[in-house]
Structure formats: structure tokens, C-alpha cells
Design an enzyme around this catalytic site. Structure first.
Site, PDB file in Angstrom:
ATOM      1  N   CYS A  39      34.216  36.787 113.493  1.00 31.71           N
ATOM      2  CA  CYS A  39      34.608  35.398 113.291  1.00 31.71           C
ATOM      3  C   CYS A  39      33.385  34.549 112.951  1.00 31.71           C
ATOM      4  CB  CYS A  39      35.396  34.890 114.491  1.00 31.71           C
ATOM      5  SG  CYS A  39      36.455  33.507 114.019  1.00 31.71           S
ATOM      6  N   HIS A  83      39.617  38.713 114.919  1.00 28.97           N
ATOM      7  CA  HIS A  83      39.069  39.225 116.182  1.00 28.97           C
ATOM      8  C   HIS A  83      39.735  40.564 116.519  1.00 28.97           C
ATOM      9  CE1 HIS A  83      37.202  35.386 117.684  1.00 28.97           C
ATOM     10  NE2 HIS A  83      38.018  34.896 116.776  1.00 28.97           N
ATOM     11  N   GLU A 124      38.883  42.633 118.648  1.00 31.74           N
ATOM     12  CA  GLU A 124      38.754  42.938 120.085  1.00 31.74           C
ATOM     13  C   GLU A 124      40.031  42.627 120.863  1.00 31.74           C
ATOM     14  OE1 GLU A 124      37.219  40.535 118.483  1.00 31.74           O
ATOM     15  OE2 GLU A 124      36.957  38.703 119.646  1.00 31.74           O
TER      16      GLU A 124
END
Ligand code: GLN
Length: 539
Positions: A382, A508, A510
Site C-alpha cells: 500500500c 493488502h 496480509e
């Protein structure tokens, strides 16, 4: 079957790990073939944690449907591999807002609107909302805060009422702390007794007590707690510190917590939960002997929880690659041309973190220039990706003072620009580009190779984007835009193919990495870091 409800409360102190206990219980029930979801009810007034500084509650997690959520929802997904949504996270602010909206519409027909029953009814409605979809056998509701707080009273009153209405279909789990007093060499049960008493005064009798302690709690002490707290002796279990949160489900299963829940809700206890894939992960975790060292460059490095999902994704992928993860936090505000070599030299890979605003940004450029020039595996997420673009513009394309308009409104080269759809937005809360969007990857790119497919969907949380007016110049100079949103052409992934592994994602990844389904792009990054470490060792 009727949906069963499990309520999880906490006492004595905060940070005992209610989220991990809820997730572990869900993990076990899921491994028994049951359909489970977990939700978090937070007693603060903010509508959602999206506007909160990470110093307040750590990372802001994002669900697929674009809700900015409490970081516990990240644990829920990582432990269960079940996606959460907006409905899985409710705050006092949201409850009051909907009641007040209804009042303004006239829905209450002239009645006095009160905490009981109007606020508590709204809480009950939201607690039962997911259960009423028919999609779940178990709904686990974690109540944020600590019993005794003023803020959580309406939530506990709602739990009390539901408990009564649901009868055998509800179970209350209370998590407390049993401190060890070093000077007296003793574990102390009194705080637990007081906390249970406080819960009982509110009309809630816990069915299961989970005692958090740093030392083994002797059986006779657990029996004493059972006696004082009106809980069955086998339902007083302990949660000791373990070296990985992912072992907590095993610790709970060893004490039969899943069986106790089934029994108390009137369900048959048959066989064992199917934990083989989980055990495979734990086996790797326990047997990893080599270490991979990753530097995380960010500005909240003194804060364990600020990059929670990134830590966990790295840890999961390192574990699957049979390595221990050594994560080194590198403070971006303190990084300079003078010390970058010393700070990053030992890293096998570097991650540049997401973030907002100017603070610490220059250090991110310093780190990225060093990583690019030293050809270290580098992953920008990001804001980290946007910094990759800016650093490349400044130092490779020679676009002096190139920047994001987030940092400098008057930059001569706005290589990162405000998204068109953001230009008329003035409210802060919930207005970013949020949630899962499609991304198409270029065939033959490293990103496509990592994912093993060309079409992916990942979650977002941003206002700014790569400025496509500059795309040709970047590509001609070696930074390729290899992932884009098919509908808008918004650049989702950049990479420099001639480097070992230099990739930035606007999204993202994650957020979607779980124990049983780790993120492919994180896995690829870890693999590249391990290969780089081996290469360095061979020299
Ligand atoms: N501040 C940047 C933006 O809003 C990046 C956000 C982030 O890293 N999550 O676009």
C-alpha cells in the site's frame, strides 16, 4: 439444528487474549465439521476503528466487504479460514446510531427511548443477526473490554437476557487472570473470584472459566476456584503462555473445552476434531531450525499490534518454508543515508509498511533506494508500494521532487494521485477505497507466478493511486505495472523484473493470509528471501 451461541467475556485485566481463546474454540469446532463464525462487540463510541490511531487499538483490519474492523477479526479469520464481514464487528457507536436513526424516523411511535430495552434489543438483534442467516451452527460473540467497565454494561445486560431466552443453546465463557506474586511465590485466585462475582451481580453465571496464568495452576487450586465460582471443576481450564498463539487450540482441546461446549449445548460428542492440517503447521513450527531475517520498515515499530496481519502472514509463510522468522523492526523516522547500510545489511528481505501521512516517509525512500540498489528482496504494501513508485520516479526517472499528493499537494510530479472517486469526499470515516477488488495480473510476471493464476481478489484501504499518466515512462525504465483492476485500470501491482524480487502491491495481501491458506505473494517473498540468504552464505 438450532444455532448455538457462545459468549466470551473477560475479567481482571485487558489483553488476556479473549480473541485468541474465541478463535481457538472456533478452530476446534470447525475441525469437528461445524459451521462457525465469531463476532466482536466493542464498547467504544467510534462507529468503527477506521478513524482510530494505531496507538489506540493496533492495526485496523479490513473485511472483504470493506468494513474497517477490530484486529481480532484478523485472528478469527487466521484461525478458522472463515471470512468475516461488517456484521462481525459492532461498536457501541453503531448500536446507538441505529437506535437514534430509528427514533428520528419515528419508529418508536412516541415511546421514551431507553438503554433497556431499546439499546439492549438492538444489541440482541445484532448478536443474533448472523445466527439467523442459517449459515452457522455456532456464533461466538466476544465482548470487548473488561467486566466492571461502565461501557460494557448494556452488552452484558443483552447477554444476560439472551442467555435466559436461549437456555441450553447458549454458553458463557469467562477469561480471567491468575497472577503469580513472585515475592510470595504464589498464584493468587482472588482477582478471579472477584471478577466472577462482578459477572454474577450482572446476572451472568459463567459455564466455563479460562484462567490465564504464567505458571501451571495446580488442580486443587482450580477446584477451589470451581467451588467459589459455581462452575463445574472440569470446566475450569487454564491458558498458560505458549510460544505461539497457534498452539492455543491444542491447549484448549487437551482440556476438552470443545467437548464441554458440545455437551453443554446438548450436542453429541463424537470422535475427535480433524486437526491434521493444523498439526502439520505446528510440526513445522516446532521443527524449523534455520532462520530467515526480515526487516519491517514502518513508523509504528514500537507497537507490536500495529502491523499484526503482516507479522502473522510472514510467520505463517516462513513456517511453511520450514524456517523460523526473525522480524526486525526498522524505524523509518530514524533511517538516514548514513545509517541505512548498518540497519538493513543483515536483512534477507525488507518490507515497507502501509501507512498514512508524512511522518517517517523520507526514511522509507532511503530504505527503498538502498534495497533497490543492493537488489535485496523487497515488498512494498500500500503506502510501501506508493513509496516504491516515488523513489523510482525520483532516482531512476530523474523526476525531482516527485511525490504523492498526500504528502505534497504541489509536487511537480504527482506520480501518486488522489483517486477520482475520492475528490469530493470530505468525511473521514469509512470513505476510503475499502475491501476486496479484482486484480488482473500480467502473464509471465513474478506476481502471477507467485499466485499461480492471473485473476485475484485482494483487500484494500487507500485514497491514493498510481498516476497512469506516468505509466509509460515507468515501464520504459524497468518498473512494470503488472497488476491492474480490470474495470478502472487502477494499478494494483508494480514490479522490477530484473531484480531478485521487488514487488509493490496497492492492496493488502496480509489480510487474507490464514494458517490453512497462507498468502501466495507472502510465500513467494519469503522464498526469495531464503534464496537470497543462501546465496549470501555461499559467497
Ligand atoms: N496513505 C495511502 C493512501 O491512502 C496508503 C494507505 C495504506 O497504506 N493503507 O492511499
Amino acid at each position: 439444528m438450532d444455532t448455538k451461541y457462545i459468549f466470551v467475556t473477560g475479567g481482571v485485566v485487558s489483553s488476556l487474549g479473549k480473541g485468541i481463546i474465541s478463535s481457538s474454540l472456533a478452530c476446534l469446532l470447525k475441525a469437528r465439521g461445524l459451521r462457525v463464525t465469531i463476532q466482536k462487540f466493542d464498547p467504544y463510541i467510534n462507529i468503527d476503528p477506521g478513524t482510530l490511531n494505531p496507538y489506540e487499538h493496533g492495526e485496523c483490519y479490513v473485511t472483504e466487504d470493506g468494513h474497517e474492523a477490530d484486529l481480532d477479526l484478523g485472528h478469527y479469520e487466521r484461525f478458522t479460514n472463515v471470512r468475516t464481514s461488517r456484521a462481525n464487528n459492532v461498536t457501541t457507536g453503531r448500536v446507538y446510531k441505529s437506535v437514534i436513526d430509528k427514533e428520528r424516523r419515528g419508529d418508536y411511535l412516541g415511546k421514551t427511548v431507553q438503554i433497556v430495552p431499546h439499546i439492549t434489543d438492538e444489541i440482541k438483534r445484532r448478536i443474533k443477526y448472523l445466527g439467523n442467516t442459517g449459515n452457522y451452527d455456532f456464533v461466538i460473540t466476544e465482548i470487548g473490554g473488561t467486566v466492571g467497565d461502565i461501557e460494557s454494561l448494556p452488552f452484558l445486560e443483552a447477554v444476560r437476557q439472551l442467555r435466559w431466552e436461549l437456555g441450553q443453546h447458549a454458553v458463557c465463557v469467562h477469561l480471567t487472570y491468575v497472577p503469580y506474586i513472585a515475592a510470595a511465590k504464589e498464584l493468587k485466585t482472588k482477582p478471579t473470584q472477584h471478577s466472577v462475582k462482578a459477572l454474577q451481580e450482572l446476572g451472568i453465571q459463567p459455564d466455563i472459566l479460562v484462567l490465564r496464568a504464567e505458571k501451571e495452576i495446580p488442580a486443587d487450586m482450580r477446584r477451589k476456584i470451581a467451588l467459589f465460582c459455581n462452575v463445574a471443576p472440569d470446566s475450569v481450564v487454564q491458558s498458560n503462555d505458549v510460544n505461539s498463539i497457534y498452539k492455543v487450540p491444542l491447549m484448549m482441546h487437551a482440556q476438552h473445552v470443545d467437548e464441554i461446549v458440545l455437551r453443554k449445548t446438548g450436542l453429541p460428542v463424537e470422535g475427535e476434531p480433524h486437526m491434521d492440517p493444523w498439526m502439520n503447521f505446528i510440526h513445522k513450527l516446532d521443527n524449523a531450525s534455520e532462520t530467515v531475517t526480515i526487516g519491517l520498515v514502518g513508523k509504528y515499530v514500537e507497537l507490536q499490534d500495529a502491523y499484526k496481519s503482516i507479522n502473522e502472514a510472514l510467520f505463517q509463510c516462513a513456517t511453511y518454508a520450514d524456517h523460523k522468522l526473525r522480524l526486525v523492526y526498522v524505524h523509518s523516522e530514524k533511517l538516514t543515508e548514513a545509517n541505512v547500510d548498518e540497519r538493513l545489511r543483515d536483512m534477507d528481505g525488507v518490507i515497507v509498511a502501509p501507512g498514512f501521512g508524512q511522518r517517517g516517509i523520507e526514511g522509507k525512500f532511503v530504505a527503498l533506494k538502498w534495497c533497490r540498489e543492493h537488489d535485496v528482496p523487497t515488498f512494498g504494501i500500500c503506502l510501501g508500494m506508493q513509496c516504491m513508485v516515488i523513489e523510482f520516479a525520483r532516482n531512476v526517472l530523474g523526476l525531482e521532487d516527485a511525490n504523492s499528493v498526500e504528502m505534497n499537494l504541489h509536487t511537480p510530479h504527482n506520480v501518486i494521485d488522489l483517486m477520482e472517486e475520492q475528490k469530493n469526499i470530505s468525511e473521514m470515516g469509512g470513505t476510503m477505497r475499502l475491501g476486496a477488488y479484482d486484480c488482473h495480473l500480467r502473464e509471465g510476471s513474478r506476481a502471477a507466478e507467485a499466485y499461480g493464476t492471473l485473476d485475484i481478489r485482494e483487500r484494500h484501504r487507500h485514497r491514493f493511486e498510481f498516476n497512469n499518466d506516468y505509466r509509460d515512462r515507468f515501464e520504459a525504465a524497468g518498473m512494470q505495472c503488472v497488476g491492474e483492476n480490470p474495470a478502472t485500470r487502477l494499478v494494483e501491482v508494480v514490479e522490477i523484473p530484473e531484480k531478485r524480487w521487488y514487488i509493490g502491491t496497492q492492496y493488502h495481501p496480509e489480510y487474507s493470509s490464514t494458517v490453512l491458506a497462507p498468502s501466495p505473494i507472502f510465500a513467494s517473498f519469503i522464498k526469495a528471501a531464503i534464496a537470497y540468504r543462501d546465496e549470501k552464505a555461499d559467497k
